[in-house]
Design an enzyme around this catalytic site. Structure first.
Site, PDB file in Angstrom:
ATOM      1  N   SER A 190      -0.419  67.481  73.324  1.00  0.00           N
ATOM      2  CA  SER A 190      -0.854  66.239  72.669  1.00  0.00           C
ATOM      3  C   SER A 190      -1.309  65.195  73.674  1.00  0.00           C
ATOM      4  O   SER A 190      -1.748  64.115  73.285  1.00  0.00           O
ATOM      5  CB  SER A 190       0.287  65.663  71.819  1.00  0.00           C
ATOM      6  OG  SER A 190       1.422  65.378  72.618  1.00  0.00           O
TER       7      SER A 190
ATOM      8  N   ASN B 230      12.311  64.011  70.275  1.00  0.00           N
ATOM      9  CA  ASN B 230      12.257  63.660  68.854  1.00  0.00           C
ATOM     10  C   ASN B 230      12.465  62.169  68.641  1.00  0.00           C
ATOM     11  O   ASN B 230      11.742  61.530  67.864  1.00  0.00           O
ATOM     12  CB  ASN B 230      13.311  64.447  68.077  1.00  0.00           C
ATOM     13  CG  ASN B 230      13.066  65.938  68.090  1.00  0.00           C
ATOM     14  OD1 ASN B 230      12.090  66.405  68.670  1.00  0.00           O
ATOM     15  ND2 ASN B 230      13.949  66.693  67.467  1.00  0.00           N
TER      16      ASN B 230
ATOM     17  N   HIS C 173     -19.416  43.764  35.330  1.00  0.00           N
ATOM     18  CA  HIS C 173     -20.168  45.001  35.075  1.00  0.00           C
ATOM     19  C   HIS C 173     -21.552  44.941  35.733  1.00  0.00           C
ATOM     20  O   HIS C 173     -22.479  45.627  35.299  1.00  0.00           O
ATOM     21  CB  HIS C 173     -20.318  45.275  33.575  1.00  0.00           C
ATOM     22  CG  HIS C 173     -19.026  45.284  32.835  1.00  0.00           C
ATOM     23  ND1 HIS C 173     -18.226  46.397  32.713  1.00  0.00           N
ATOM     24  CD2 HIS C 173     -18.369  44.277  32.181  1.00  0.00           C
ATOM     25  CE1 HIS C 173     -17.151  46.104  32.012  1.00  0.00           C
ATOM     26  NE2 HIS C 173     -17.205  44.823  31.687  1.00  0.00           N
TER      27      HIS C 173
ATOM     28  N   SER D 275     -36.306  50.529  60.195  1.00  0.00           N
ATOM     29  CA  SER D 275     -36.709  51.885  59.831  1.00  0.00           C
ATOM     30  C   SER D 275     -37.668  52.419  60.882  1.00  0.00           C
ATOM     31  O   SER D 275     -38.510  51.683  61.397  1.00  0.00           O
ATOM     32  CB  SER D 275     -37.389  51.873  58.458  1.00  0.00           C
ATOM     33  OG  SER D 275     -38.086  53.084  58.229  1.00  0.00           O
TER      34      SER D 275
END
Length: 473
Positions: free
Chosen positions: A34, A121, A167, A289
């Protein structure tokens, strides 16, 4: 040509190698390690080890001079990390073994006493908690700055009116500042969640050993104080090494923060689109773009929206890893850490980018005003009759009839005369003209939390009071 297989690693040289005679498959070495991601915990690992060395001395397990040697040796290891001079060697499985190996190289055999009564641990859980406390505090300061920018803009631009939507359809007149403070209110809840989880993160597992506790009677309260763990100590050693709630809680809080930022970004993406044109991102947070020269794309906002999904995926990943693991420590837990790191790193970026977008965003009040339409005053028309004693359920019907009349005639509510309205209800009189005023509509919503100028400024002041109380001026 096939690549030659790496030689198997010698297990007898590992911290846990005493009962092993065989060698580890090289692929297993890589699969198990790790250090590539947990090396970022070097400072927390050293700090925790220094506190533990002091606790061992306090318990009489280390002589005073031995503890001093270890603490000073660890400080030298820290200096190597800071200078970028720490050399990772084969066999350094994780940050804990790497630091202990280097400590022993520097101070000799006494370094081997550091791990007395300690397991990786309880060590790993301590390191991550210690790291996460600092990261959550940074997250809070970043969210606080975003809230401050929102409050400042809301006060400065409080006169600006815009359409409010439900909405995504025209609904009612609101202030731009009211919309902005609605998102700031969600961010405030996010900050509260981060604040509230801190004591549970800052709870000490160290001193729990592998699972059954520490046999050398180290003072865990002393260690907690040394490390600044305000939540005290984990009350059960088996739970201490198995608990990853603090990871789930943090990733959940981060995920919900990203949901809120995603919704904010979505609104601004819509508001910046051609048909709306209410806002425009600064060049610093937009792209173009490669084909269409006219384009100015809100990429920062779109990435904020997209990264919300990434963080939610991390939350599901952590929960899936932990589901079904038996009590106490399992190696599965290692899979949580990269998800946690990615979440924290992503949230830092997302909140800072959001703050940059908001602080440089250009609003277009004229376009917002042009978006206001007569139908958005239909509720005000119903409320006009309420003030004349007509029950709201009836006034709602009468206002709807006025909307239908305007639609049938191809005109707006503004174009209906008093005589037209009288055919719907006799209590419509000349003073109904006052209803056709968008600013009045906003100002009528003057209750606490409403969209009137007074109410919005009150919301701003309350947010500033909160930020000051939380030390986030």
């Amino acid at each position: 040509m096939a690549q030659a297989a790496a030689a198997p690693a010698d297990n007898t040289k590992k911290l846990w190698g005493g009962r092993f005679t065989g060698k580890t498959d090289p692929l297993m070495e890589k699969f198990n390690e790790s250090l590539p991601f947990d090396k970022r915990l070097w400072a927390e690992d050293i700090k925790g080890s220094q506190a533990y060395a002091k606790a061992l001395a306090k318990a009489g397990i280390l002589a005073h001079d031995e503890a001093v040697t270890i603490v000073e040796g660890l400080a030298k290891v820290a200096e190597e990390w800071k200078a970028g001079a720490f050399v990772i060697k084969a066999g350094d499985e994780d940050i804990h073994t790497a630091n202990e190996r280097r400590l022993t190289e520097l101070v000799g055999a006494v370094g081997g006493k550091l791990h007395t009564g300690r397991s990786r641990n309880d060590q790993v859980a301590t390191d991550y908690r210690l790291w996460l406390v600092g990261q959550v505090e940074v997250m809070r300061s970043e969210v606080g700055e975003l809230m401050r920018v929102a409050a400042d803009r809301s006060e400065a631009e409080v006169e600006v009116l815009m359409p409010g939507f439900t909405h995504l359809q025209n609904a009612m007149t609101v202030r731009w500042s009211h919309w902005l403070m609605s998102h700031a209110a969600a961010w405030q809840r996010d900050d509260m969640r981060l604040r509230d989880l801190l004591p549970r993160v800052a709870t000490l597992p160290l001193g729990s050993g592998a699972l059954a506790g520490n046999p050398f009677l180290v003072d865990r309260q002393f260690i907690a104080k040394e490390l600044g763990f305000g939540g005290g100590v984990c009350p059960n050693s088996m739970d201490a090494v198995s608990d990853r709630d603090f990871v789930i809680e943090t990733v959940f809080a981060a995920s919900l923060l990203c949901v809120h930022l995603s919704r904010w970004a979505e609104d601004l993406i819509i508001y910046s689109s051609g048909p709306f044109g209410y806002v425009q991102c600064s060049d610093a947070y937009a792209t173009g773009s490669s084909l269409m020269p006219q384009k100015k794309n809100p990429d920062a906002l779109e990435l904020i929206r997209g990264k919300g999904g990434r963080v939610q995926g991390n939350l599901m990943g952590v929960m899936a890893v932990l589901k079904g693991t038996p009590t106490t420590y399992n190696k599965d837990f290692q899979e949580c850490w990269e998800l946690l790191f990615d979440t924290v790193d992503t949230v830092h970026d997302v909140v800072r980018i959001a703050t940059g977008v908001l602080s440089t965003l250009r609003i277009k009040p004229d376009r917002m005003k042009a978006g206001l339409s007569a139908d958005m005053l239909a509720t005000d028309l119903a409320e006009y009759l309420v003030r004349k004693g007509v029950p709201f359920r009836e006034t709602h019907h009468h206002s709807g009839a006025a909307v239908k009349m305007a639609e049938d005639r191809g005109c707006t509510l503004f174009d209906l005369t008093v005589d037209d309205l009288k055919t719907i209800h006799p209590l419509f009189t000349d003073d109904v003209a006052a209803v056709w005023d968008f600013n009045r509509s906003a100002e009528m919503r003057d209750t606490e939390g409403g969209t009137s100028k007074r109410s919005v400024l009150e919301q701003v002041q309350k947010m500033r009071t909160y930020l000051a109380a939380e030390g986030q001026h």
